[in-house]
Design a protein around this motif. Sequence first.
Motif, PDB file in Angstrom:
ATOM      1  N   ASP A   1      43.175  15.647  13.733  1.00 37.25           N
ATOM      2  CA  ASP A   1      43.879  14.768  12.824  1.00 37.25           C
ATOM      3  C   ASP A   1      45.271  14.903  12.862  1.00 37.25           C
ATOM      4  O   ASP A   1      45.731  14.117  12.370  1.00 37.25           O
ATOM      5  CB  ASP A   1      43.101  15.093  11.294  1.00 37.25           C
ATOM      6  CG  ASP A   1      41.609  14.790  11.272  1.00 37.25           C
ATOM      7  OD1 ASP A   1      41.114  13.866  12.197  1.00 37.25           O
ATOM      8  OD2 ASP A   1      40.955  15.371  10.666  1.00 37.25           O
ATOM      9  N   PHE A   2      45.845  16.091  13.543  1.00 35.64           N
ATOM     10  CA  PHE A   2      47.291  16.314  13.406  1.00 35.64           C
ATOM     11  C   PHE A   2      47.894  16.045  14.766  1.00 35.64           C
ATOM     12  O   PHE A   2      47.754  16.888  15.408  1.00 35.64           O
ATOM     13  CB  PHE A   2      47.249  17.848  12.899  1.00 35.64           C
ATOM     14  CG  PHE A   2      48.596  18.112  12.472  1.00 35.64           C
ATOM     15  CD1 PHE A   2      49.844  17.110  12.460  1.00 35.64           C
ATOM     16  CD2 PHE A   2      48.968  19.616  12.220  1.00 35.64           C
ATOM     17  CE1 PHE A   2      50.873  17.587  12.143  1.00 35.64           C
ATOM     18  CE2 PHE A   2      50.479  19.861  11.811  1.00 35.64           C
ATOM     19  CZ  PHE A   2      51.383  18.926  12.053  1.00 35.64           C
TER      20      PHE A   2
ATOM     21  N   ALA B   1      46.446  29.249  12.291  1.00 35.46           N
ATOM     22  CA  ALA B   1      45.060  29.020  11.874  1.00 35.46           C
ATOM     23  C   ALA B   1      44.985  27.498  11.574  1.00 35.46           C
ATOM     24  O   ALA B   1      45.987  27.181  11.083  1.00 35.46           O
ATOM     25  CB  ALA B   1      44.874  29.864  10.879  1.00 35.46           C
ATOM     26  N   PRO B   2      43.918  27.072  11.865  1.00 39.36           N
ATOM     27  CA  PRO B   2      43.453  25.697  11.135  1.00 39.36           C
ATOM     28  C   PRO B   2      43.627  25.313   9.701  1.00 39.36           C
ATOM     29  O   PRO B   2      44.381  24.210   9.363  1.00 39.36           O
ATOM     30  CB  PRO B   2      41.977  25.447  11.449  1.00 39.36           C
ATOM     31  CG  PRO B   2      41.714  26.516  12.531  1.00 39.36           C
ATOM     32  CD  PRO B   2      42.485  27.629  12.397  1.00 39.36           C
ATOM     33  N   GLU B   3      43.735  26.502   8.978  1.00 38.33           N
ATOM     34  CA  GLU B   3      43.970  26.254   7.504  1.00 38.33           C
ATOM     35  C   GLU B   3      45.396  26.019   7.081  1.00 38.33           C
ATOM     36  O   GLU B   3      45.861  25.157   6.444  1.00 38.33           O
ATOM     37  CB  GLU B   3      43.286  27.365   6.584  1.00 38.33           C
ATOM     38  CG  GLU B   3      41.983  27.483   6.797  1.00 38.33           C
ATOM     39  CD  GLU B   3      41.482  28.606   7.909  1.00 38.33           C
ATOM     40  OE1 GLU B   3      40.427  28.829   7.867  1.00 38.33           O
ATOM     41  OE2 GLU B   3      42.446  28.881   8.888  1.00 38.33           O
TER      42      GLU B   3
ATOM     43  N   ALA C   1      47.685  22.427   5.843  1.00 37.04           N
ATOM     44  CA  ALA C   1      48.713  22.574   4.913  1.00 37.04           C
ATOM     45  C   ALA C   1      50.148  21.755   5.532  1.00 37.04           C
ATOM     46  O   ALA C   1      50.590  21.075   5.034  1.00 37.04           O
ATOM     47  CB  ALA C   1      48.917  23.839   4.339  1.00 37.04           C
ATOM     48  N   ILE C   2      50.473  22.439   6.871  1.00 32.84           N
ATOM     49  CA  ILE C   2      51.767  21.710   7.449  1.00 32.84           C
ATOM     50  C   ILE C   2      51.510  20.053   7.772  1.00 32.84           C
ATOM     51  O   ILE C   2      52.565  19.554   7.545  1.00 32.84           O
ATOM     52  CB  ILE C   2      51.660  22.476   8.759  1.00 32.84           C
ATOM     53  CG1 ILE C   2      52.177  24.052   8.380  1.00 32.84           C
ATOM     54  CG2 ILE C   2      52.834  21.905   9.588  1.00 32.84           C
ATOM     55  CD1 ILE C   2      52.423  25.096   9.717  1.00 32.84           C
ATOM     56  N   HIS C   3      50.302  19.881   7.780  1.00 30.90           N
ATOM     57  CA  HIS C   3      50.022  18.500   8.151  1.00 30.90           C
ATOM     58  C   HIS C   3      50.065  17.814   6.832  1.00 30.90           C
ATOM     59  O   HIS C   3      50.852  16.576   6.695  1.00 30.90           O
ATOM     60  CB  HIS C   3      48.781  18.332   8.779  1.00 30.90           C
ATOM     61  CG  HIS C   3      48.371  16.797   8.832  1.00 30.90           C
ATOM     62  ND1 HIS C   3      47.190  16.332   8.179  1.00 30.90           N
ATOM     63  CD2 HIS C   3      48.515  15.909   9.441  1.00 30.90           C
ATOM     64  CE1 HIS C   3      47.109  15.052   8.316  1.00 30.90           C
ATOM     65  NE2 HIS C   3      47.868  14.653   9.178  1.00 30.90           N
ATOM     66  N   ASP C   4      49.774  18.064   5.714  1.00 28.37           N
ATOM     67  CA  ASP C   4      49.789  17.602   4.374  1.00 28.37           C
ATOM     68  C   ASP C   4      51.342  17.515   4.008  1.00 28.37           C
ATOM     69  O   ASP C   4      51.654  16.610   3.434  1.00 28.37           O
ATOM     70  CB  ASP C   4      49.111  18.380   3.375  1.00 28.37           C
ATOM     71  CG  ASP C   4      47.457  18.220   3.631  1.00 28.37           C
ATOM     72  OD1 ASP C   4      47.181  17.432   4.214  1.00 28.37           O
ATOM     73  OD2 ASP C   4      46.998  18.925   2.886  1.00 28.37           O
ATOM     74  N   LEU C   5      52.277  18.483   4.428  1.00 25.33           N
ATOM     75  CA  LEU C   5      53.379  18.605   3.889  1.00 25.33           C
ATOM     76  C   LEU C   5      54.276  17.385   4.948  1.00 25.33           C
ATOM     77  O   LEU C   5      55.383  17.301   4.624  1.00 25.33           O
ATOM     78  CB  LEU C   5      54.103  19.936   3.881  1.00 25.33           C
ATOM     79  CG  LEU C   5      53.451  20.892   3.067  1.00 25.33           C
ATOM     80  CD1 LEU C   5      54.010  22.504   3.441  1.00 25.33           C
ATOM     81  CD2 LEU C   5      53.944  20.388   1.757  1.00 25.33           C
TER      82      LEU C   5
ATOM     83  N   LEU D   1      51.713  25.888   1.340  1.00 28.14           N
ATOM     84  CA  LEU D   1      51.169  26.442   2.624  1.00 28.14           C
ATOM     85  C   LEU D   1      49.869  27.027   2.636  1.00 28.14           C
ATOM     86  O   LEU D   1      49.063  27.416   3.704  1.00 28.14           O
ATOM     87  CB  LEU D   1      52.242  27.049   3.385  1.00 28.14           C
ATOM     88  CG  LEU D   1      53.508  26.446   3.758  1.00 28.14           C
ATOM     89  CD1 LEU D   1      54.721  27.204   4.165  1.00 28.14           C
ATOM     90  CD2 LEU D   1      53.213  25.412   5.001  1.00 28.14           C
ATOM     91  N   THR D   2      49.447  27.694   1.417  1.00 30.16           N
ATOM     92  CA  THR D   2      48.257  28.588   1.512  1.00 30.16           C
ATOM     93  C   THR D   2      47.021  28.062   0.629  1.00 30.16           C
ATOM     94  O   THR D   2      46.079  28.381   0.624  1.00 30.16           O
ATOM     95  CB  THR D   2      48.524  30.018   0.753  1.00 30.16           C
ATOM     96  OG1 THR D   2      49.067  29.571  -0.627  1.00 30.16           O
ATOM     97  CG2 THR D   2      49.678  30.880   1.370  1.00 30.16           C
ATOM     98  N   LYS D   3      47.277  26.733   0.518  1.00 22.01           N
ATOM     99  CA  LYS D   3      46.345  25.939  -0.471  1.00 22.01           C
ATOM    100  C   LYS D   3      44.839  25.864   0.395  1.00 22.01           C
ATOM    101  O   LYS D   3      43.777  25.736  -0.432  1.00 22.01           O
ATOM    102  CB  LYS D   3      46.743  24.657  -0.853  1.00 22.01           C
ATOM    103  CG  LYS D   3      46.835  23.691   0.062  1.00 22.01           C
ATOM    104  CD  LYS D   3      47.223  22.248  -0.266  1.00 22.01           C
ATOM    105  CE  LYS D   3      47.243  21.124   0.666  1.00 22.01           C
ATOM    106  NZ  LYS D   3      47.794  20.073  -0.197  1.00 22.01           N
TER     107      LYS D   3
END
Length: 489
Positions: free
Chosen positions: A90-91, A108-110, A114-118, A198-200
């Motif tokens: 998706d990114f 890591a994917p997690e 978060a980087i994608h969300d930002l 970034l850790t969510k």
Amino acid sequence: MLKALKKIFGKSEAEQLAPGSSAPVPSADSRSHGHPAERAEPAVKPKAPAAQPAQPAATAEAPRAEQPKAAQPRRERAPKPPVKPWKIEDFVVEPQEGKTRFHDFKLAPELMHAIHDLGFPYCTPIQAQVLGFTLAGKDAIGRAQTGTGKTAAFLISIITQLLQTPPPKERYMGEPRALIIAPTRELVVQIAKDAADLTKYTGLNVMQFVGGMDFDKQLKLLEARHCDILVATPGRLLDFNQRGEVHLDMVEVMVLDEADRMLDMGFIPQVRQIIRQTPPKTERQTLLFSATFTDDVMNLAKQWTTDPAIVEIEAQNVANANVEQHVYAVAGADKYKLLYNLVTDNGWERVIVFANRKDEVRRIEERLVRDGVNAAQLSGDVPQHKRIKTLEGFREGKIRVLVATDVAGRGIHIDGISHVINFTLPEVPDDYVHRIGRTGRAGADGVSISFAGEDDSYQLPAIEAMLGHKISCEMPPTELLRPVVRQRP
């Protein structure tokens, strides 16, 4: 007439509830559509009369009273739509020559989620260079100005380290695995916010300790869950450490942000005390960031790091090219008139005004408020809870003009600031870059205007030497020096 009606209806109700009569039973509809708490169980369960004769089986009320609760009709909840699981596919970021993607590192994917969300597709120069070393476990010293993305660079390194290494099976709540020390409360709050973003998706816990906020509230947070990433100012961290609430013997990664500012503010003795509580430098990863590489900064780096990689951003990037810079030659007595008329004549809605001293900041803010401008101040004298509230009001557009000192201004990372005004030129040239860096963020254009008076114009040559070019000095238009019409008595 009204009293007579009340007596009639009151008597009727009394007769209905007289001994030997049956209490009215609510219908199924009233039971199923009442308040949720009432549906679950009555507040007071009614007792059956001791001498109540048994009701005949043929009565209509008995079966309803004995009807099992499970048979009552219930409203079904509509099922929630399924949440599509996020995948790295998706990114999508296409490779570009001269740019580094976050996909180019093993993250890591997690964290990638978060980087994608930002909305960060490509690394900034400091991120691309630093991550190449820190993700391999090396210590690093980075020289970068504010707004270059250095915070995300060290946070991504920290998060990757903590995800790759499982936590110890036994640890106290107050034993952080990563420690970030910053000189100002505003900067700590901003770093902690970025870390939370970034850790969510990782399950890592981020905490912040700053002076000026309720100690007991911060302590309760620490007692409620394990602390993975701790962001703190030196003084408040020492408070927790010396009381035995925070133990630093399990720190795997330590970051010193804005080391030059910590030197200027006299925090280095406190920082030394803190570092003595952490594992030896050979057993932890240490990252140090500074806007300048003075001899003092480099000496500290040698003491606290092991064979560090040195990353520098070229000097030509010292000032944001998106910021249009102006200098007005103006007498000190005319500075306030120029400020007021610039803001009100042009209808500017989000402006930061910098001054060198706290008393200057207070006077400017008080005069603006008195003259009908929605303004607030940010300095070391303002309590922390009020500073956070002020920043939120400024971010939301509720405050039009924010007046600040350099110490308070270091942690302001707010998009949409149209203008920065230097009411007084800074005494340290580097502070000029930090000030004007508050505008022109995220690719937007910005404007900085500096007032050069008889008391501070001598600072201009040093600023120009650092920038590597001259800033044209001009006289302000006459209409901008007109007297301020008082809005309040």
